[in-house]
Design an enzyme around this catalytic site. Structure first.
Site, short mmCIF file in Angstrom:
data_model
loop_
_atom_site.label_atom_id
_atom_site.label_comp_id
_atom_site.label_asym_id
_atom_site.label_seq_id
_atom_site.Cartn_x
_atom_site.Cartn_y
_atom_site.Cartn_z
N SER A 63 39.20 72.50 12.96
CA SER A 63 38.53 72.21 11.54
C SER A 63 37.96 73.24 10.82
CB SER A 63 37.34 71.50 12.01
OG SER A 63 36.64 70.90 10.95
N HIS A 79 35.54 73.47 8.42
CA HIS A 79 34.14 73.89 8.08
C HIS A 79 33.43 74.36 9.41
CE1 HIS A 79 31.79 70.47 10.06
NE2 HIS A 79 33.04 69.92 10.23
N CYS A 135 26.58 65.17 15.59
CA CYS A 135 27.01 63.67 15.40
C CYS A 135 26.41 62.87 16.20
CB CYS A 135 28.57 63.95 15.99
SG CYS A 135 29.65 65.04 15.41
N GLN A 170 35.57 74.52 18.15
CA GLN A 170 34.40 75.41 18.43
C GLN A 170 34.88 76.83 18.60
OE1 GLN A 170 31.16 75.06 17.34
NE2 GLN A 170 31.58 72.68 17.15
N THR A 195 48.46 62.88 0.28
CA THR A 195 48.55 64.10 -0.59
C THR A 195 47.49 65.02 -0.29
OG1 THR A 195 49.16 62.46 -2.48
CG2 THR A 195 48.43 64.75 -2.95
#
Length: 355
Positions: free
Chosen positions: A183, A185, A302, A166, A221
């Site tokens: 992260s 997104h 979440c 955040q 990958t």
């Protein structure tokens, strides 16, 4: 729809989308292949890596992951010794610590959401192998004293893991941390990609085994498209204007306070893109139904739908009823003050109708 759930996820930046398109549409080579298309894909991955690392401490290594949850699992499971963490951490930390089977201490927080440093000093000592703490809390936005915790960790010979999901690109990150989870997104990048930054000399044991494509041992990958989108999103974060977000926070907070709502968590230090407020006896489920033109949260995304009150709000001393009477508004780069205040007014009118 007025979108005010930036802590759950952020809108994809148009520039990040455009950076991804060529790798989705025109280029399909594996970035780990030695031929020319593979080398081109690898070059795009490395450009993205450098852009993301530019907002992290100097030096070290950045390993791409499927997201911050994987990064945190890797850092925790790949370390050794007892673990010290905080009661308001994300489930990706708390559940992983609990599942590790290792000795651990979960530190309490004060009513403002900030960690009890006296308890931290008592808990972090010989035998501690890892201290894990969130830079900016995803539910109440408070900024934890990461530098002080890192000093305590290092005095005990432990690693300091920072969940910066955040706060990355928004709040200064102390240079003394050893591992950082981020992260894409949460910074206007694509879903499905994150990273773990590791200080030189810090090498947690691999979480997944296979090709070992990412040093120091993450297998799988990579997607050049996701990496490219993440890299451009990180580059854009360097140009964000925190003052604009702070102005939005003041305007919205003042409106809620004038209507008798209470703030959850410290007003300072806090990332101002997070506003968590409560009104006693508020039926949040009914409120969300009545204000369908606004996307906001009744807690962290979440945990939504679990029926349980927020563990973060419980940790700062709120009762179950108070926790269930709280809402979280998240805003940022693409939020305009007029639409934010329109949303706030709609919430206040709907809440008043419940009285």
């Amino acid at each position: 729809m007025i979108y005010l759930d930036y802590q759950a996820t952020t809108p994809l930046a148009p520039q990040a989308f455009e950076a991804m398109v060529p790798w989705l549409r025109d280029a399909h080579a594996n970035p780990h292949s030695p031929h020319r298309p593979g080398r081109a894909a690898r070059a795009a991955v490395e450009v993205a890596r450098d852009r993301i690392a530019a907002l992290l401490p100097a030096g070290g290594r950045l390993a791409f992951t499927s997201g911050a949850t994987e990064a945190l699992n890797w850092a925790i499971k790949g370390s050794t010794g007892a673990i010290v963490t905080i009661a308001t951490e994300h489930a990706a930390v708390l559940d992983t610590v609990a599942a590790s089977g290792r000795p651990h201490v979960v530190l309490p927080v004060h009513g403002d959401g900030l960690v009890d440093l006296d308890a931290a000093r008592a808990a972090i000592g010989p035998g501690t192998g890892l201290v894990a703490a969130m830079l900016v809390n995803n539910e109440i936005g408070v900024v934890q004293p990461i530098a002080e915790l890192a000093d305590l960790a290092h005095d005990a010979g432990a690693w300091m893991l920072c969940d910066a999901v955040q706060g990355y690109g928004r709040v200064p990150l102390p240079a003394t941390v050893d591992m950082v989870a981020v992260s894409a997104h949460k910074i206007h990048g694509p879903k499905g990609i994150g990273a773990l930054w590791l200080r030189d000399g810090v090498a947690p044991a691999p979480l997944m085994h296979g090709g070992g494509q990412e040093a120091p041992g993450r297998s799988g990958t990579l997607s050049p498209a996701l990496c490219a989108g993440f890299g451009v999103a990180a580059q854009l974060m360097a140009a964000d204007h925190a003052g604009a977000v702070a102005g939005l926070w003041r305007a919205a907070h003042d409106r809620f306070r004038a209507a008798g709502w209470s703030l959850n968590g410290a007003a300072d230090p806090r990332y101002p893109g997070n506003l968590n407020v409560r009104r006693d006896r508020l039926d949040v489920g009914r409120l969300m139904s009545d204000v369908r033109g606004v996307a906001f949260s009744a807690g962290s995304a979440c945990a939504s739908g679990s029926g349980r009150p927020s563990h973060v709000l419980r940790a700062i001393g709120l009762s179950d009823a108070q926790a269930r009477s709280s809402i979280r508004l998240g805003f940022g780069r693409y939020t305009r003050e007029a639409e934010l205040m329109q949303a706030v007014d709609a919430i206040l009118v709907a809440a008043a109708a419940q009285a």
